[in-house]
Design a protein around this motif. Sequence first.
Motif, mmCIF file in Angstrom:
data_model
loop_
_atom_site.group_PDB
_atom_site.id
_atom_site.type_symbol
_atom_site.label_atom_id
_atom_site.label_comp_id
_atom_site.label_asym_id
_atom_site.label_seq_id
_atom_site.Cartn_x
_atom_site.Cartn_y
_atom_site.Cartn_z
ATOM 1 N N LYS A 1 26.250 17.802 -14.921
ATOM 2 C CA LYS A 1 26.129 18.767 -13.832
ATOM 3 C C LYS A 1 27.525 19.082 -13.329
ATOM 4 O O LYS A 1 28.306 18.185 -13.029
ATOM 5 C CB LYS A 1 25.274 18.194 -12.693
ATOM 6 C CG LYS A 1 24.964 19.212 -11.608
ATOM 7 C CD LYS A 1 23.986 18.654 -10.581
ATOM 8 C CE LYS A 1 23.571 19.726 -9.573
ATOM 9 N NZ LYS A 1 22.610 19.196 -8.573
ATOM 10 N N GLY A 2 27.848 20.362 -13.283
ATOM 11 C CA GLY A 2 29.180 20.762 -12.863
ATOM 12 C C GLY A 2 30.255 20.231 -13.785
ATOM 13 O O GLY A 2 31.384 19.981 -13.356
ATOM 14 N N GLY A 3 29.907 20.044 -15.050
ATOM 15 C CA GLY A 3 30.872 19.545 -16.024
ATOM 16 C C GLY A 3 31.053 18.037 -16.010
ATOM 17 O O GLY A 3 31.837 17.498 -16.796
ATOM 18 N N LYS A 4 30.316 17.335 -15.138
ATOM 19 C CA LYS A 4 30.445 15.883 -15.052
ATOM 20 C C LYS A 4 29.163 15.190 -15.532
ATOM 21 O O LYS A 4 28.064 15.690 -15.282
ATOM 22 C CB LYS A 4 30.745 15.467 -13.612
ATOM 23 C CG LYS A 4 32.052 16.028 -13.072
ATOM 24 C CD LYS A 4 32.266 15.577 -11.628
ATOM 25 C CE LYS A 4 33.578 16.135 -11.072
ATOM 26 N NZ LYS A 4 33.792 15.695 -9.656
ATOM 27 N N PRO A 5 29.297 14.053 -16.190
ATOM 28 C CA PRO A 5 28.121 13.321 -16.670
ATOM 29 C C PRO A 5 27.215 12.907 -15.503
ATOM 30 O O PRO A 5 27.699 12.517 -14.440
ATOM 31 C CB PRO A 5 28.716 12.092 -17.360
ATOM 32 C CG PRO A 5 30.104 12.513 -17.734
ATOM 33 C CD PRO A 5 30.546 13.390 -16.592
ATOM 34 N N THR B 1 20.504 23.793 -28.895
ATOM 35 C CA THR B 1 20.689 22.365 -28.629
ATOM 36 C C THR B 1 21.027 22.096 -27.171
ATOM 37 O O THR B 1 21.077 20.937 -26.748
ATOM 38 C CB THR B 1 21.813 21.785 -29.508
ATOM 39 O OG1 THR B 1 23.020 22.517 -29.279
ATOM 40 C CG2 THR B 1 21.438 21.885 -30.982
ATOM 41 N N THR B 2 21.267 23.170 -26.398
ATOM 42 C CA THR B 2 21.626 23.010 -24.993
ATOM 43 C C THR B 2 20.855 23.989 -24.126
ATOM 44 O O THR B 2 20.634 25.137 -24.507
ATOM 45 C CB THR B 2 23.140 23.252 -24.789
ATOM 46 O OG1 THR B 2 23.887 22.325 -25.566
ATOM 47 C CG2 THR B 2 23.520 23.081 -23.325
ATOM 48 N N THR B 3 20.431 23.527 -22.958
ATOM 49 C CA THR B 3 19.734 24.389 -22.011
ATOM 50 C C THR B 3 20.111 23.963 -20.602
ATOM 51 O O THR B 3 20.787 22.935 -20.415
ATOM 52 C CB THR B 3 18.206 24.298 -22.198
ATOM 53 O OG1 THR B 3 17.561 25.323 -21.432
ATOM 54 C CG2 THR B 3 17.680 22.942 -21.759
ATOM 55 N N GLN B 4 19.691 24.739 -19.615
ATOM 56 C CA GLN B 4 20.010 24.408 -18.225
ATOM 57 C C GLN B 4 18.758 24.462 -17.355
ATOM 58 O O GLN B 4 17.834 25.240 -17.627
ATOM 59 C CB GLN B 4 21.068 25.367 -17.678
ATOM 60 C CG GLN B 4 22.426 25.213 -18.351
ATOM 61 C CD GLN B 4 23.509 26.027 -17.671
ATOM 62 O OE1 GLN B 4 23.250 27.054 -17.054
ATOM 63 N NE2 GLN B 4 24.745 25.548 -17.764
ATOM 64 N N ALA B 5 18.750 23.631 -16.315
ATOM 65 C CA ALA B 5 17.639 23.606 -15.371
ATOM 66 C C ALA B 5 18.136 23.040 -14.051
ATOM 67 O O ALA B 5 18.760 21.967 -14.031
ATOM 68 C CB ALA B 5 16.497 22.748 -15.912
ATOM 69 N N ASP B 6 17.910 23.763 -12.961
ATOM 70 C CA ASP B 6 18.298 23.312 -11.621
ATOM 71 C C ASP B 6 19.763 22.892 -11.530
ATOM 72 O O ASP B 6 20.110 21.929 -10.847
ATOM 73 C CB ASP B 6 17.412 22.134 -11.195
ATOM 74 C CG ASP B 6 15.941 22.510 -11.109
ATOM 75 O OD1 ASP B 6 15.649 23.714 -10.969
ATOM 76 O OD2 ASP B 6 15.096 21.602 -11.186
#
Length: 308
Positions: A228-232, A199-204
Amino acid sequence: MPASTRFPVRRPAVTAAGTAAALALALAACGSSSDSSMPAMDHDAHPSAAHSTSPSSSMSDMPGMDHGSAAGSRLADHQDGYRLTSAVATLASRKPAAYRFTITGPDGKPVPGFALDQTKRMHFYAIRSDLTGFQHLHPSMAADGAWTADLSALAPGAWRMFASFTPDSGSGKGKDFVLSRTVTVPGTAAMTPLPAPVTTTQADGYTITVTGKPMAGMAHPLTVSLSKGGKPVTDLQPYLDTYAHLTAFHEGDQAFAHVHPTTEATGDNGGPDLAFHAELPTAGNWRLFLQFQTGGKLHTAAVTLRVG
């Protein structure tokens, strides 16, 4: 972020081989080959010319024969008298290549005009058979009606090319079409297993989280949240008249589904949550491709979603 249930003018009714429906999300891609630069996604790759899964005209051209048919899963090169033709069956390996094609109408002549959909008259997708390579381009049309999609380097293997469009005249005026053909890229093709559903992935540097319970045969709302960096993330910029473009492909047959965004783009302040209307017709694993833009840069993310 304001959300209004608005459906872009030309999106195909998300259908694919099998029964109908289930939501899918993941990460889509829309744009030029230079736009799609996701690592290991092989964006801008060509479909292979192995075989064109096209049903007989008596089947795919029949009104109402959408669910479970090759036409319904976008795996046919013809529908309702419209046809995707191309002399290209093989594309060079690991180097940019041009895929040339034509869309002809019921009269056998090139279709002269197309309606705008998300600011473009043609959306073109290339997907590798194992769903690792992906490209979303906007081809150019010549005066004679021929289209050219400039693809980025493709890895060896079988690729399928999809042309998504809406004629602005003739018997198909206002109707959404997605036609496809296959091409082959020569060389040793190392097939990559599809990543497990998550349900979660990362990109750039961005974290993308998908919320929703996909179920084949049913339509569901789907929410994609970005941080990004834990911030919305709240600085998404409009891309193709929306804050994100989402496309899905079914594992095994590459069936195509276009997921409809319902979040309205009103400025450079999109996010963190994006709403979609997802309807995936077949159970199994779907690979979703999401494209979104920040700071003038287009990002592409992908995730595998399980549809029960």
